[in-house]
Design an enzyme around this catalytic site. Structure first.
Site, mmCIF file in Angstrom:
data_model
loop_
_atom_site.group_PDB
_atom_site.id
_atom_site.type_symbol
_atom_site.label_atom_id
_atom_site.label_comp_id
_atom_site.label_asym_id
_atom_site.label_seq_id
_atom_site.Cartn_x
_atom_site.Cartn_y
_atom_site.Cartn_z
ATOM 1 N N GLY A 137 0.929 -1.055 0.066
ATOM 2 C CA GLY A 137 0.221 -0.005 -0.035
ATOM 3 C C GLY A 137 0.847 1.375 -0.091
ATOM 4 N N SER A 138 0.111 2.166 0.744
ATOM 5 C CA SER A 138 0.803 3.522 0.531
ATOM 6 C C SER A 138 2.161 3.823 1.035
ATOM 7 C CB SER A 138 0.151 4.750 1.222
ATOM 8 O OG SER A 138 -1.219 4.609 0.520
#
Length: 588
Positions: free
Chosen positions: A294-295
């Site tokens: 993810g981020s």
């Protein structure tokens, strides 16, 4: 009568009493004296014989009881074996705390040739009464096999040895052996691994260094600190329980050496009782599992853009609308619907801004950069359980966009921590390690892969994310924490499942002079009333990292700093962007 006559008469009268009575009395006295002398001689001889017998018995007791030179003949026999057969070095943590060692034990075996087949069931039941985990049917079969040597049980306690001896069964014998034990149980199970009954390494460090540990007296020292391992596992377990996650992983890495000070994976197992472990518990999520992170990948994406020289902190990218590519649409979780500068893209965790930045820099640059920071190869960790990253092939434009925010590529938590350490330690890549590295200066040589200026910028950006963005719950006053949240939907049967999240937070501290990277990841956490139903990295993983940093700083006596002090602020300050100084790039 003359005097002489008188004297002669007295003599004559005196001799008149030496008659039969006198002679009889003298003979009796002589016989009694002779009998007494004979008795005395017999007593002396008897005493000497008794003393000699006592000395023989005492000597025999000392020989058997103390020196142990003679085995018992009427019970089980103890056989000596080659000590090198079981010799195995200890495994210790960085401070010398024992993590794996050997303890002497006894193995029970039988010579079934001298055991009558009809006695086998009785003996098997008797042994089962002493050894609870004994396989009775199997033991009965082995005892009736007629074979000269068969193991019945490989790890007896001293009390069990005594009880088996008391059975007095001919053909039962003992063999000296060693049992591998793990004093901390499940705490370091995924790192240490375990051995089989014959002390052959089966997993973890035990398997990787099987040959080195055999026959060695020198302990193998790991980079782990069992105290850090304990606090890391404790905080992960609390979060995993609170948010009903199906698993968790975390680690602590020294950014100057690449040493893993702690690495935990949940659920875990007890190597002392491996029979109770499930496959899920044995799986090492920290090094073997690979995930779309993810981020957290936006840190790598931003560093790539800055290091390329084509992007700087005053540049901005269009995040006014979702980005559409073929049948895909990339959007922001909390859209700002405007142009965002590079710092804002990271602080607000903009997928659109990150994707546009990656597209601007280009696929080849992205791929080359990720390769330099270790994302495209398995972590060089000293255990067999290391997962290979999942990378796109071919690497299309859409992959370039999604990889910028951590989708479309799967790496292990160790790989990610290794890469982030490189971003903030000055730009030096060092392979992660589980072995203690000796360095007088506290810094291990590595390979420069990014510019020092890029590293300086990334430290400031990570600090800004914690202070102004999604990482506020990781703040520890006085320790200048910087980091990045990550929340990725998991793929289930080839499709992303909206409610199945992999939520993580990766941080470093202190950002003015980074020493450690700390990562926490929860697998499929569930939001609670306290998190307003959110299960994202900022809500469930960032607090874990903050708690670990707080304890770690206290353990290592790291003094807090005045975060308002000008030199501290300057070390992590982002350059001010003057009005009109923002340069807009790549609107498409």
């Amino acid at each position: 009568m003359t005097r002489s006559q008188i004297a002669g008469r007295k003599v004559t009268e005196s001799n008149a009493y030496d008659g039969p009575e006198r002679r009889t009395r003298l003979r009796i006295e002589g016989d009694a004296k002779q009998a007494m002398e004979t008795g005395r001689n017999r007593l002396v001889v008897g005493g000497l014989l008794f003393a000699m017998a006592f000395l023989v018995v005492a000597g025999r007791l000392i020989e058997v009881g103390v020196l142990g030179t003679t085995p018992e003949r009427n019970t089980a026999t103890i056989w000596d074996v080659d000590p090198d057969r079981f010799a195995r070095a200890d495994i210790v943590d960085r401070n010398g705390v024992v993590l794996a060692t050997n303890l002497p034990t006894r193995a029970l075996f039988a010579d079934a040739r001298i055991i009558a087949p009809d006695e086998a069931p009785v003996i098997a039941r008797q042994l089962a009464g002493i050894i609870p985990d004994l396989d009775v049917p199997g033991t009965r079969k082995r005892l009736a096999s007629g074979r000269a040597f068969i193991y019945l049980h490989r790890d007896l306690t001293p009390a069990q040895v005594v009880e088996v001896n008391r059975l007095g069964v001919p053909g039962l014998n003992f063999e000296d052996a060693e049992a591998r034990v793990y004093p901390h149980g499940r705490l370091v199970s995924h790192v240490i691994g375990l051995t089989d009954i014959d002390n052959n390494g089966l997993a973890g460090i035990e398997k990787r260094f099987d040959d080195d540990l055999r026959g060695s007296n020198k302990p193998l020292k790991l980079s782990l600190d069992v105290r850090v391992q304990n606090m890391l596992r404790e905080e992960l377990y609390k979060a995993m329980t609170e948010f009903s996650a199906i698993g968790a992983a975390g680690l602590v890495m020294d950014v100057r050496t690449g040493e893993l000070i702690g690495m935990s994976s949940l659920p875990d197992f007890d190597p002392n009782n491996i029979e109770t472990a499930t496959e899920e518990a044995i799986f090492n999520r920290g090094s073997l599992g690979v995930y779309e992170m993810g981020s957290t990948f936006k840190l790598l994406n931003t560093a790539m853009a800055l290091d390329s020289g084509r992007v700087n902190l005053s540049n901005a990218f269009d995040a006014r609308h979702p980005l559409k590519v073929a049948r895909f649409q990339i959007s922001d979780y909390h859209a700002k619907n405007r142009w965002l500068t590079v710092p804002e893209i990271l602080v607000y965790s903009s997928n659109v801004g990150s994707a546009r930045m990656a597209k601007f820099v280009g696929t080849q640059t992205q791929r080359d950069f990720l390769g330099k920071v270790g994302m495209l190869k398995p972590a060089a960790l000293e255990i067999p359980e290391v997962g290979a990253p999942l990378i796109p092939s071919p690497w299309r434009d859409i992959n370039t966009l999604t990889i910028s925010f951590g989708h479309g590529i799967a790496v292990s938590p160790v790989q990610l921590a290794n890469g982030i350490s490189t971003l903030i330690n000055g730009g030096i890549y060092r392979d992660a390690t589980l072995l203690a590295r000796n360095s007088g200066s506290g810094v291990v040589a590595g390979t420069r892969v990014i510019k020092p200026s890029t590293s300086d910028a990334m430290r400031a950006l990570m600090r800004a994310v914690v202070m102004e963005g999604t990482g506020k719950k990781a703040i520890v006053p006085g320790y200048m924490v910087g980091g990045k949240t990550g929340t990725a939907e998991k793929q289930v049967n080839g499709r992303y499942k909206r409610k199945a999240l992999m939520s993580s937070f990766i941080a470093a501290f202190p950002m003015q002079d980074p020493r450690y990277v700390v990562l926490a990841m929860l697998d499929e956490p569930k939001g609670t009333k306290a998190t307003f139903g959110y299960a994202t990295g900022g809500w469930v993983a960032a607090p874990v990292v903050g708690a670990v940093i707080r304890k770690l700083a206290h353990l290592y006596a790291m003094p807090p700093v005045d975060e308002t002090e000008p030199t501290v602020l300057q070390a992590v300050a982002l350059p001010a962007i003057e009005p009109g100084g923002m340069l807009k790039l790549a609107s498409y």
